[in-house]
Design an enzyme around this catalytic site. Structure first.
Site, PDB file in Angstrom:
ATOM      1  N   GLY A  12       0.896  -1.022   0.033  1.00 56.34           N
ATOM      2  CA  GLY A  12      -0.057  -0.138  -0.097  1.00 56.34           C
ATOM      3  C   GLY A  12       0.883   1.119  -0.139  1.00 56.34           C
ATOM      4  O   GLY A  12       0.497   2.204   0.641  1.00 56.34           O
ATOM      5  N   ALA A  13       2.039   1.073  -0.646  1.00 52.53           N
ATOM      6  CA  ALA A  13       2.921   2.183  -0.791  1.00 52.53           C
ATOM      7  C   ALA A  13       2.756   3.466  -1.160  1.00 52.53           C
ATOM      8  O   ALA A  13       3.086   4.505  -1.043  1.00 52.53           O
ATOM      9  CB  ALA A  13       4.415   1.767  -1.215  1.00 52.53           C
ATOM     10  N   ASP A  85       1.107  -7.234  -7.599  1.00 52.99           N
ATOM     11  CA  ASP A  85      -0.423  -7.679  -7.330  1.00 52.99           C
ATOM     12  C   ASP A  85      -0.344  -8.724  -6.292  1.00 52.99           C
ATOM     13  O   ASP A  85       0.323  -9.798  -6.577  1.00 52.99           O
ATOM     14  CB  ASP A  85      -0.560  -8.226  -8.813  1.00 52.99           C
ATOM     15  CG  ASP A  85      -2.315  -8.836  -8.753  1.00 52.99           C
ATOM     16  OD1 ASP A  85      -2.901  -8.732  -7.468  1.00 52.99           O
ATOM     17  OD2 ASP A  85      -2.745  -9.469  -9.745  1.00 52.99           O
ATOM     18  N   ASP A 177      -3.162   0.731  16.652  1.00 50.98           N
ATOM     19  CA  ASP A 177      -4.299   1.756  16.909  1.00 50.98           C
ATOM     20  C   ASP A 177      -3.514   3.209  17.173  1.00 50.98           C
ATOM     21  O   ASP A 177      -2.901   3.177  18.310  1.00 50.98           O
ATOM     22  CB  ASP A 177      -5.207   1.439  18.287  1.00 50.98           C
ATOM     23  CG  ASP A 177      -6.562   2.423  18.566  1.00 50.98           C
ATOM     24  OD1 ASP A 177      -6.061   3.486  18.672  1.00 50.98           O
ATOM     25  OD2 ASP A 177      -7.643   1.681  18.779  1.00 50.98           O
ATOM     26  N   HIS A 178      -3.762   4.174  16.409  1.00 50.67           N
ATOM     27  CA  HIS A 178      -2.790   5.114  16.557  1.00 50.67           C
ATOM     28  C   HIS A 178      -3.015   6.176  17.645  1.00 50.67           C
ATOM     29  O   HIS A 178      -2.230   6.827  18.333  1.00 50.67           O
ATOM     30  CB  HIS A 178      -2.745   6.158  15.279  1.00 50.67           C
ATOM     31  CG  HIS A 178      -3.916   7.116  15.306  1.00 50.67           C
ATOM     32  ND1 HIS A 178      -5.248   6.328  14.471  1.00 50.67           N
ATOM     33  CD2 HIS A 178      -4.152   8.520  15.197  1.00 50.67           C
ATOM     34  CE1 HIS A 178      -5.838   7.479  14.675  1.00 50.67           C
ATOM     35  NE2 HIS A 178      -5.327   8.754  14.901  1.00 50.67           N
ATOM     36  N   LYS A 182      -0.468   8.208  21.080  1.00 57.91           N
ATOM     37  CA  LYS A 182      -0.404   9.611  21.220  1.00 57.91           C
ATOM     38  C   LYS A 182       0.264   9.992  22.954  1.00 57.91           C
ATOM     39  O   LYS A 182      -0.028   9.085  23.738  1.00 57.91           O
ATOM     40  CB  LYS A 182      -1.861  10.157  21.230  1.00 57.91           C
ATOM     41  CG  LYS A 182      -2.804  10.247  19.918  1.00 57.91           C
ATOM     42  CD  LYS A 182      -3.858  10.686  19.946  1.00 57.91           C
ATOM     43  CE  LYS A 182      -4.665  10.532  18.653  1.00 57.91           C
ATOM     44  NZ  LYS A 182      -4.169  11.549  17.478  1.00 57.91           N
ATOM     45  N   HIS A 240     -10.462   2.998  18.926  1.00 57.53           N
ATOM     46  CA  HIS A 240      -9.913   4.166  19.870  1.00 57.53           C
ATOM     47  C   HIS A 240     -10.694   4.511  21.288  1.00 57.53           C
ATOM     48  O   HIS A 240     -10.022   4.432  22.364  1.00 57.53           O
ATOM     49  CB  HIS A 240     -10.116   5.495  18.987  1.00 57.53           C
ATOM     50  CG  HIS A 240      -9.466   5.315  17.849  1.00 57.53           C
ATOM     51  ND1 HIS A 240      -8.253   4.559  17.394  1.00 57.53           N
ATOM     52  CD2 HIS A 240      -9.888   5.970  16.665  1.00 57.53           C
ATOM     53  CE1 HIS A 240      -8.043   4.723  15.993  1.00 57.53           C
ATOM     54  NE2 HIS A 240      -9.024   5.688  15.598  1.00 57.53           N
ATOM     55  N   LYS A 345     -12.386  20.593  16.979  1.00 55.84           N
ATOM     56  CA  LYS A 345     -12.012  18.987  17.045  1.00 55.84           C
ATOM     57  C   LYS A 345     -11.219  19.099  18.531  1.00 55.84           C
ATOM     58  O   LYS A 345     -10.646  20.098  19.060  1.00 55.84           O
ATOM     59  CB  LYS A 345     -10.642  19.212  16.133  1.00 55.84           C
ATOM     60  CG  LYS A 345      -9.953  17.917  16.284  1.00 55.84           C
ATOM     61  CD  LYS A 345      -8.867  17.599  15.185  1.00 55.84           C
ATOM     62  CE  LYS A 345      -7.947  16.457  15.496  1.00 55.84           C
ATOM     63  NZ  LYS A 345      -8.590  15.133  15.160  1.00 55.84           N
TER      64      LYS A 345
HETATM   65  C1  BG6 Z   1      -9.186   7.316  12.341  1.00 54.39           C
HETATM   66  C2  BG6 Z   1     -10.476   7.356  11.873  1.00 54.39           C
HETATM   67  O1  BG6 Z   1      -8.845   6.041  12.679  1.00 54.39           O
HETATM   68  O2  BG6 Z   1      -9.088   8.182  13.349  1.00 54.39           O
HETATM   69  C3  BG6 Z   1     -10.875   8.742  11.058  1.00 54.39           C
HETATM   70  O3  BG6 Z   1     -10.652   6.433  10.576  1.00 54.39           O
HETATM   71  C4  BG6 Z   1     -10.644   9.880  12.204  1.00 54.39           C
HETATM   72  O4  BG6 Z   1     -12.150   8.512  10.682  1.00 54.39           O
HETATM   73  C5  BG6 Z   1      -9.045   9.463  12.900  1.00 54.39           C
HETATM   74  O5  BG6 Z   1     -10.792  11.080  11.816  1.00 54.39           O
HETATM   75  C6  BG6 Z   1      -9.062  10.548  14.081  1.00 54.39           C
HETATM   76  O6  BG6 Z   1      -7.617  10.562  14.489  1.00 54.39           O
HETATM   77  P1  BG6 Z   1      -7.104  11.771  15.049  1.00 54.39           P
HETATM   78  O7  BG6 Z   1      -5.554  11.468  15.404  1.00 54.39           O
HETATM   79  O8  BG6 Z   1      -7.029  12.873  14.015  1.00 54.39           O
HETATM   80  O9  BG6 Z   1      -7.857  12.114  16.303  1.00 54.39           O
END
Ligand code: BG6
Length: 495
Positions: A12-13, A85, A177-178, A182, A240, A345
């Site tokens: 997915g580069a 592929d 899970d990013h 944080k 999240h 936000k």
């Molecule tokens: C992602 C979602 O996992 O997290 C997005 O798929 C969302 O829809 C995003 O906008 C939010 O991440 P952050 O780091 O901007 O709060």
């Protein structure tokens, strides 16, 4: 600096995630010295790019980090592109030849890190080919990083997990899970376990309710196609929000280690009540944004967004109450809410403490205060966009009366500190290079999270929602406010 020897293979580069997050994060690791001479990246995707095109793109993606020309060229020289592929067995053989060549050229000691940053439909095919074509036969470690979504419900997640674990063992799998990368999410454990004033009160005797808000002011942007099939519940709550909840609710781990922390998070998630359909209706509400006005700008409704069905029943907002059935949390509601096109936000956690047993100051006699009730003490953890904490206390207003004044002790990380803080992806990549899975989700966490949200989804799918039901630029539908009101609470954060 401990320099990592590793070959990254990114599936997915050419995609958005690789360009927005991965290349800049790799560059930061390069700049700080974690990656130096002994690393190489193979980027794969369907497009027929050359190494030169790929390197130019990589350089563009890091331009905002202001590298010198020499730095950018040297960094990009570690990147190689291979059109691929994922269904074509032969392509893995070509990939293997390139991988072996780079391993020798850069002295990588056979360490392989695969990054799956493409549609989850292909994850199973990719990992089975990695094994069948002998790509995992090198001497070093073999790890795989997997982007969300990990399945679309428990069943699909389970199937995907079976496919992956037939090739990689659990400790070689890094499910991203990013949020776990944080800074302030990682700080939850510091606040809890390094401060006796909080840890001793972190239970149902002292805490009234806990609120987790992840608000976004953006709409679905160009992701309408994906989002319309997902919705806020699967996009944000299953991963999240439940991850944040598990960090807030878990018991103190015996040690601050991957094994112990994961074990406690799993136990916390297992104590979250799986609702009956009746309980879902009582405790969860959904919303979808309509047209609306924010800062004098008008926004279209969700159904008019590109890639979205014009009669879409997908929710762009969720608010709900989770119940945790264990000794520590019985009786303490965990309210959560998340949505798109909200007022601003912001990700915040509010820990609302119980009142003192008696309000000594409410009497109207003499010089006592006139307020009938005191404000609760609240610990707020600011995750983003600002980072920090605040604690609100009651103090006496200066003067002859005895009026109570809520005062806030607040701390925020400075802009400079925030600018110098490693980005979530950078931290998580480094963790994966170090073989540390603490900030990645274990299969049992993923599985339990799906069990929790599946019943919400199923209950909702049985009824047609009255959408749209909140204007863009608001904090969601009225029902989200009613949810707390009927318990005698209110959302602490109301921007
Ligand atoms: C992602 C979602 O996992 O997290 C997005 O798929 C969302 O829809 C995003 O906008 C939010 O991440 P952050 O780091 O901007 O709060």
């Amino acid at each position: 600096m401990n320099q990592k020897k590793v070959l990254f293979t990114i599936f997915g580069a050419t995609g958005d995630l690789a360009q927005r997050k991965l290349y800049p994060s790799l560059f930061r690791l390069y700049r700080t010295g974690s990656l130096a001479e002994s690393f190489a990246v193979i980027g794969t995707a369907r497009r027929p790019w050359t190494d030169e095109t790929y390197r130019d793109i990589v350089k563009e993606t890091i331009a905002y980090l202001n590298p010198t020309e020499q730095e950018a060229v040297e960094f990009a020289s570690h990147f190689y592109y291979q059109a691929h592929d994922v269904n074509d067995t032969h392509h893995y053989d070509t990939l293997k030849i390139l991988a072996n060549k780079l391993d020798e050229q850069y002295q990588l000691e056979g360490n392989l890190l695969f990054y799956l940053a493409m549609s989850p439909n292909f994850f199973g095919t990719i990992v089975s080919h990695l094994e069948s074509q002998g790509m995992l036969s090198s001497d070093g470690y073999h790890r795989v990083i997997i982007e969300k979504p990990f399945g679309t419900d428990f069943e699909t997640a389970n199937k995907l997990n079976d496919e992956i674990t037939s090739v990689f063992s659990e400790n070689e799998i890094y499910r991203i899970d990013h949020y776990l990368g944080k800074e302030m999410i990682q700080n939850i454990s510091a606040i809890r376990f390094a401060n006796n004033i909080f840890e001793s009160m972190w239970n149902n005797r002292y805490i009234d309710n806990i609120q987790i808000t992840i608000a976004e002011n953006l709409g679905v942007e160009d992701r309408g196609g994906y989002y319309d099939k997902s919705g806020a519940l699967k996009d944000m709550v299953q991963n999240h929000i439940l991850q944040v909840l598990s960090l807030l609710a878990m018991e103190p781990p015996v040690a601050f280690s991957e094994k112990e922390i994961r074990a406690e998070k799993i136990k916390a998630l297992e104590a979250v009540r799986i609702y009956t359909p009746e309980e879902v209706k009582e405790n969860f509400v959904r919303g979808q944004y309509d047209t609306g006005l924010l800062n004098q700008e008008s926004y279209t409704g969700y159904r008019q967004e590109p890639g979205v069905d014009e009669e879409s029943e997908t929710e762009t907002f969720v608010a709900g109450k989770f119940t945790i059935d264990n000794f520590r949390w019985s009786g303490v509601p965990f309210y959560v809410r998340t949505g798109k096109r909200l007022t601003e936000k912001g990700t915040r956690i509010n820990i609302v403490f119980k009142q003192v047993p008696i309000n000594l100051f409410k009497s109207e006699v003499g010089k006592k205060c006139e307020q009938p009730t005191l404000e609760p003490n609240i610990l707020t953890i600011y995750i983003q966009p600002t980072e920090g904490f605040s604690l609100s206390l009651n103090g006496k207003e200066v003067g002859p009366s005895f009026d109570m004044l809520p005062i806030q002790m607040a701390y925020r990380n400075s802009t400079e500190t925030m600018e110098n803080t490693p980005e979530a992806y950078e931290k998580l990549l480094l963790d994966a290079l170090n073989g540390d899975g603490t900030n990645f989700t274990h299969w049992h966490e993923v599985a339990q999270s799906w069990r929790i949200v599946d019943v919400i989804r199923q209950t909702w799918d049985e009824n047609t929602p009255e959408f749209p039901n909140y204007p863009a630029g608001s904090m969601g539908p009225d029902a989200a406010f009613e949810l707390l009101k009927k318990d005698g609470f209110k959302w602490i954060w109301t921007p």
